[in-house]
Structure formats: structure tokens, C-alpha cells
Design a protein around this motif. Structure first.
Motif, PDB file in Angstrom:
ATOM      1  N   PHE A  14       0.844  -1.208   0.000  1.00  0.00           N
ATOM      2  CA  PHE A  14       0.000   0.000   0.000  1.00  0.00           C
ATOM      3  C   PHE A  14       0.876   1.253   0.000  1.00  0.00           C
ATOM      4  O   PHE A  14       0.619   2.218  -0.722  1.00  0.00           O
ATOM      5  N   GLY A  30      -5.387   2.397  -5.691  1.00  0.00           N
ATOM      6  CA  GLY A  30      -4.668   1.329  -4.987  1.00  0.00           C
ATOM      7  C   GLY A  30      -5.103   1.259  -3.540  1.00  0.00           C
ATOM      8  O   GLY A  30      -6.050   0.552  -3.196  1.00  0.00           O
ATOM      9  N   GLN A  31      -4.419   2.014  -2.684  1.00  0.00           N
ATOM     10  CA  GLN A  31      -4.715   1.991  -1.248  1.00  0.00           C
ATOM     11  C   GLN A  31      -6.176   2.355  -0.992  1.00  0.00           C
ATOM     12  O   GLN A  31      -6.677   3.338  -1.545  1.00  0.00           O
ATOM     13  N   GLY A  32      -6.842   1.574  -0.146  1.00  0.00           N
ATOM     14  CA  GLY A  32      -8.264   1.783   0.083  1.00  0.00           C
ATOM     15  C   GLY A  32      -8.528   2.822   1.154  1.00  0.00           C
ATOM     16  O   GLY A  32      -8.605   2.494   2.330  1.00  0.00           O
ATOM     17  N   TYR A 119      -5.005 -10.130   4.331  1.00  0.00           N
ATOM     18  CA  TYR A 119      -4.641  -8.736   4.609  1.00  0.00           C
ATOM     19  C   TYR A 119      -3.193  -8.736   5.086  1.00  0.00           C
ATOM     20  O   TYR A 119      -2.788  -9.593   5.868  1.00  0.00           O
ATOM     21  N   ASN A 170     -11.111  -8.414   2.405  1.00  0.00           N
ATOM     22  CA  ASN A 170     -10.163  -7.619   1.620  1.00  0.00           C
ATOM     23  C   ASN A 170      -8.999  -8.547   1.287  1.00  0.00           C
ATOM     24  O   ASN A 170      -8.465  -9.164   2.193  1.00  0.00           O
ATOM     25  N   TYR A 201     -15.115  -4.220   7.550  1.00  0.00           N
ATOM     26  CA  TYR A 201     -16.063  -3.819   6.490  1.00  0.00           C
ATOM     27  C   TYR A 201     -17.488  -4.287   6.811  1.00  0.00           C
ATOM     28  O   TYR A 201     -18.298  -4.464   5.902  1.00  0.00           O
ATOM     29  N   LYS A 232     -13.369   2.351   8.273  1.00  0.00           N
ATOM     30  CA  LYS A 232     -14.136   2.148   7.053  1.00  0.00           C
ATOM     31  C   LYS A 232     -15.594   2.566   7.236  1.00  0.00           C
ATOM     32  O   LYS A 232     -16.201   3.181   6.363  1.00  0.00           O
ATOM     33  N   PHE A 317     -13.475  -2.892  -2.832  1.00  0.00           N
ATOM     34  CA  PHE A 317     -12.533  -3.365  -3.842  1.00  0.00           C
ATOM     35  C   PHE A 317     -13.156  -4.252  -4.906  1.00  0.00           C
ATOM     36  O   PHE A 317     -14.019  -5.081  -4.609  1.00  0.00           O
ATOM     37  N   ARG A 363      -6.327  -5.557  -8.045  1.00  0.00           N
ATOM     38  CA  ARG A 363      -7.405  -4.955  -7.261  1.00  0.00           C
ATOM     39  C   ARG A 363      -7.495  -3.452  -7.506  1.00  0.00           C
ATOM     40  O   ARG A 363      -6.491  -2.749  -7.472  1.00  0.00           O
TER      41      ARG A 363
HETATM   42  N1  GLN Z   1      -6.707  -1.408   4.129  1.00  0.00           N
HETATM   43  C1  GLN Z   1      -6.281  -0.555   3.086  1.00  0.00           C
HETATM   44  C2  GLN Z   1      -6.285  -1.316   1.774  1.00  0.00           C
HETATM   45  O1  GLN Z   1      -6.449  -2.489   1.762  1.00  0.00           O
HETATM   46  C3  GLN Z   1      -4.905  -0.011   3.261  1.00  0.00           C
HETATM   47  C4  GLN Z   1      -4.343  -0.041   4.618  1.00  0.00           C
HETATM   48  C5  GLN Z   1      -2.879   0.296   4.608  1.00  0.00           C
HETATM   49  O2  GLN Z   1      -2.450   1.158   3.875  1.00  0.00           O
HETATM   50  N2  GLN Z   1      -2.132  -0.408   5.389  1.00  0.00           N
HETATM   51  O3  GLN Z   1      -6.087  -0.718   0.768  1.00  0.00           O
END
Ligand code: GLN
Ligand code: PMP
Length: 384
Positions: A14, A30-32, A119, A170, A201, A232, A317, A363
Motif C-alpha cells: 500500500f 490502490g490503497q483503500g 490482509y 479484503n 467492512y 471504514k 474493492f 485490485r
Molecule cells: N486497508 C487498506 C487497503 O487495503 C490499506 C491499509 C494500509 O495502507 N495499510 O487498501
């Protein structure tokens, strides 16, 4: 310099991909993280708490208002009763909750089952504990990522101590069905495993799909460490307020570790999140509907750009298969994507131990303004 057990962990993907977006000016799918703020009254509460002098160490387990609000949320939404004084612990996000749980509950040498793609903090937490991960793959079947119950059962050994269960998941967007959860629960009961669930989530599910906490299944409340966080649900990923619900024995164990990791968590944000859990769930329902529309918008755009697109039931995502575009390696593809199309995405394969089938998946995050999604999609069309 780095200790051996952490050497496989470099910079998180990320951070790498967000840095790439900043460096190249690419659109970051990218980063969520959302690009719009959470409920205004929640933000006001945090400001008021800071102005009101709530700026010193709060109690280690968390401020009473937040523990009570979490207890009420679990009861009202899921029918799960927890005592706010002995069965709830506030943590520095879900990340600390999970790491502290693994450190507190998994002996060195124990095995911890995770589903892959995982994750990225789970393998690191397991390594910090001196434990070993055992990854059970999620594979695409009928358009969604799922596991083979026989493969899951085969992953249990005499050394297995715990399983980490993330749903909504995720990076795949899968929400485990009641049948899938029942298979996990049966295994936990049979082998006396602790389940650490990552439910960050929990509110972000689509098409009427509902999230079911593993702790609601028979025999699971007493062996489940339920983890969630505000990031989130209330679009405040930078606040890092999380929590754990579990039995007093499990909470005491995790708190013993947590108090020496961070001792306590930021006081003003805890009060603001307590307010949000009590008064802002209508705001969250609107967020969910909005995100469902963004999911559909991004999916349509990605399909038009030539990707094969999988429909997620939850999270932020969308998974895509890049092979129709003539690419086979997601890591190579995402590293070049800023130059190819001015967009950043996340290669799914980095979340696997067994990468072979996973190389094809990339993703994309849809927790972004419509115009950002549209602009990214327009750029991605150039790929074809
Ligand atoms: N959870 C977020 C993602 O999946 C990012 C979290 C992080 O940057 N560590 O994109
Ligand atoms: N688990 C999952 C599945 C996540 O996607 C994230 C973050 N986005 C986290 C945990 C971390 O949550 P927090 O920011 O509350 O630590």
C-alpha cells in the motif's frame, strides 16, 4: 539489521503503490481510503473533545462511552451481548487489535490459519509472535472467491492454535455465506481453535447481502475475538480507533499485551466514534448505497476497458483478471500502470503464499469521487 523472522516483510504494497501514485501523479485506485469525510457531527465531536481538554491518557481499556456504544451496537445489530467493562477493549485500529490478539493468544511455534489472499498485517503479526502461518486459498468459483471446506479442514494440525477470518474480505470483496461460516465454526469447535475475526467492512455490503459475525454461530461466542474499527464505517481511516469484543479471559489476555504496545488509544477520537456508533448509522446506510453505485460505475468502466471483472459483495474493492488485456503478471502490470495509463492499482498476488493462479488478479478501489473513477476509467480505456 532486521531480525530474521521479519525479513520477508519489506515496505507494504500500500505504501509502495501510494508513493508511486504521488511520484507519477497517477490516479490512486490502490490503497483503500475514501476521498470524502465522515459525518460532520462526528468530526465536530472530535474537535470539541480536543477543545474541551480531553487531551490526556484515557483509561487503558478505552473510554467508557465508546465501550458502551460498541456493546449497544453489537446487541442491536447482531443480538450479541457483551459487558462493556470486561468484554470490550478499545485498540489503535483493527491493526493493533489483530496484532495484540495474535501476540497474546498464539505461542511461538503454533500454527495460525489464514485465508489467502490475506490482509498484509496478518502474516507480519504471526511472525512477530514467532508462530507460523498456514494459508488456505480462496479461489474463484461461480464469480466469487471462496474456499474448499476440505482444504480448510486439511490445514488443521495438532499445532494449530487460531484462525484469522476476515469477512467482508479484503482484497476479494467476498462476504462469507452462512454455510461458509458454519464450516469454519465447526472446525473451530472440533479442534478447540480460537477465531480472530476481522470485521472492519461489516457495514459495507451490497445487493442486500448481510454480514454475519462468526461469534453469532453456535459455540463461537466463547472462542471468538471479534475485531472491528471505525476507519471504514465512518470514512476516518486516519483516526485508527478499533475495538475487540470477546470473553473476559480473552480480553484480559489481549489487554495484557496491548497495554505494552500502546497502553491506550487517542482520547478525543474515541468520544467522536462513540457518538458516531450511536447516531450516525443512517449516514453509514447512505454511504453503503453510494458505494454500491461507485462499485457498479467502476465495474462497468473496467469491463469496457477490457478487464474481466469480478463482482464484490462487500468492501471497497473490485478484483479484475488482466489476461484479456494481454498481461499475465499483476505485479509487473501494476508497477507499469502509471506509465501505461496514469492509474495505480494493487497486485493481488502479494497477498498469497502460493501465487501461481493469483498473478492474473489486480485490485482496484472504488471508494473515490465519481469524477475520479470516471477519469481513471477513461485513462484505462487507452490500454485496449
Ligand atoms: N486497508 C487498506 C487497503 O487495503 C490499506 C491499509 C494500509 O495502507 N495499510 O487498501
Ligand atoms: N483489516 C482489513 C481487512 C483492512 O482492510 C484494514 C484497513 N484498511 C485493516 C484491517 C486495518 O484497519 P485499521 O485502520 O482500523 O487498523
Amino acid at each position: 539489521m532486521l531480525v530474521g523472522r521479519m525479513r520477508e516483510f519489506g515496505t507494504t504494497v500500500f505504501a509502495e503503490m501510494t508513493a508511486l501514485a504521488v511520484r507519477t501523479g497517477a490516479i490512486n485506485l490502490g490503497q483503500g481510503f475514501p476521498d470524502e469525510d465522515g459525518p460532520a457531527a462526528m468530526l465536530d465531536r472530535a474537535v470539541a473533545a480536543i477543545r474541551g481538554g480531553l487531551n490526556q491518557y484515557p483509561p487503558g481499556p478505552g473510554v467508557p462511552e465508546l465501550r458502551q456504544a460498541v456493546a449497544d451496537h453489537q446487541k442491536l445489530r447482531y443480538g450479541l451481548a457483551y459487558d462493556p467493562d470486561t468484554e470490550i477493549l478499545v485498540t489503535v485500529g483493527a491493526t493493533e487489535a489483530i496484532t495484540a490478539s495474535v501476540l497474546a493468544l498464539c505461542e511461538p511455534g503454533a500454527e495460525v490459519i489464514v485465508f489467502e489472499p490475506y490482509y498484509d498485517s496478518y502474516p507480519a503479526a504471526i511472525a512477530m509472535a514467532g508462530a507460523t502461518r498456514r494459508a488456505v486459498p480462496l479461489r474463484v468459483d461461480a464469480g466469487r472467491f471462496t474456499f474448499d471446506p476440505a482444504e480448510l479442514a486439511a490445514a488443521v494440525t495438532p499445532k494449530t492454535g487460531a484462525i484469522i477470518v476476515n469477512s467482508p474480505h479484503n482484497p476479494t470483496g467476498t462476504v462469507f455465506t452462512p454455510q461458509e461460516l458454519a464450516a469454519i465454526a465447526a472446525l473451530c469447535r472440533e479442534h478447540d481453535l480460537i477465531a480472530i475475526t476481522d470485521e472492519v467492512y461489516e457495514h459495507l455490503t451490497y445487493d442486500g447481502v448481510r454480514h454475519t459475525p462468526l461469534a453469532t454461530l453456535p459455540g463461537m461466542r466463547e472462542r471468538t475475538v471479534t475485531v472491528s474499527s471505525a476507519g471504514k464505517t465512518f470514512s476516518a481511516t486516519g483516526w485508527k480507533v478499533g475495538w475487540i469484543c470477546a470473553t473476559p479471559e480473552l480480553i484480559t489476555a489481549v489487554q495484557t499485551v496491548k497495554q505494552f504496545l500502546t497502553f491506550t488509544c487517542s482520547a478525543p477520537y474515541q468520544l467522536a466514534v462513540a457518538h458516531a456508533l450511536r447516531h450516525e448509522l443512517d449516514w453509514v446506510a447512505t454511504l453503503r448505497d453510494t458505494l454500491q453505485g461507485k462499485r457498479d460505475r467502476l465495474m462497468t468502466g473496467l469491463a469496457a476497458a477490457g478487464f474481466e471483472v469480478l463482482k464484490p459483495s462487500g468492501t471497497y474493492f473490485v478484483q479484475t483478471d488482466i489476461r484479456p488485456l494481454g498481461h499475465t503478471d499483476g505485479l509487473e502490470f501494476t508497477r507499469r500502470l502509471p506509465e501505461l495509463a496514469g492509474v495505480v492499482a494493487i497486485p493481488t498476488q502479494v497477498f498469497y503464499d502460493h501465487q501461481d493462479d493469483a498473478r492474473r488478479y489486480v485490485r482496484f478501489a472504488f471508494c473515490k469521487k465519481d469524477e475520479v473513477i470516471d477519469k481513471a476509467v477513461a485513462r484505462l480505456r487507452a490500454l485496449g
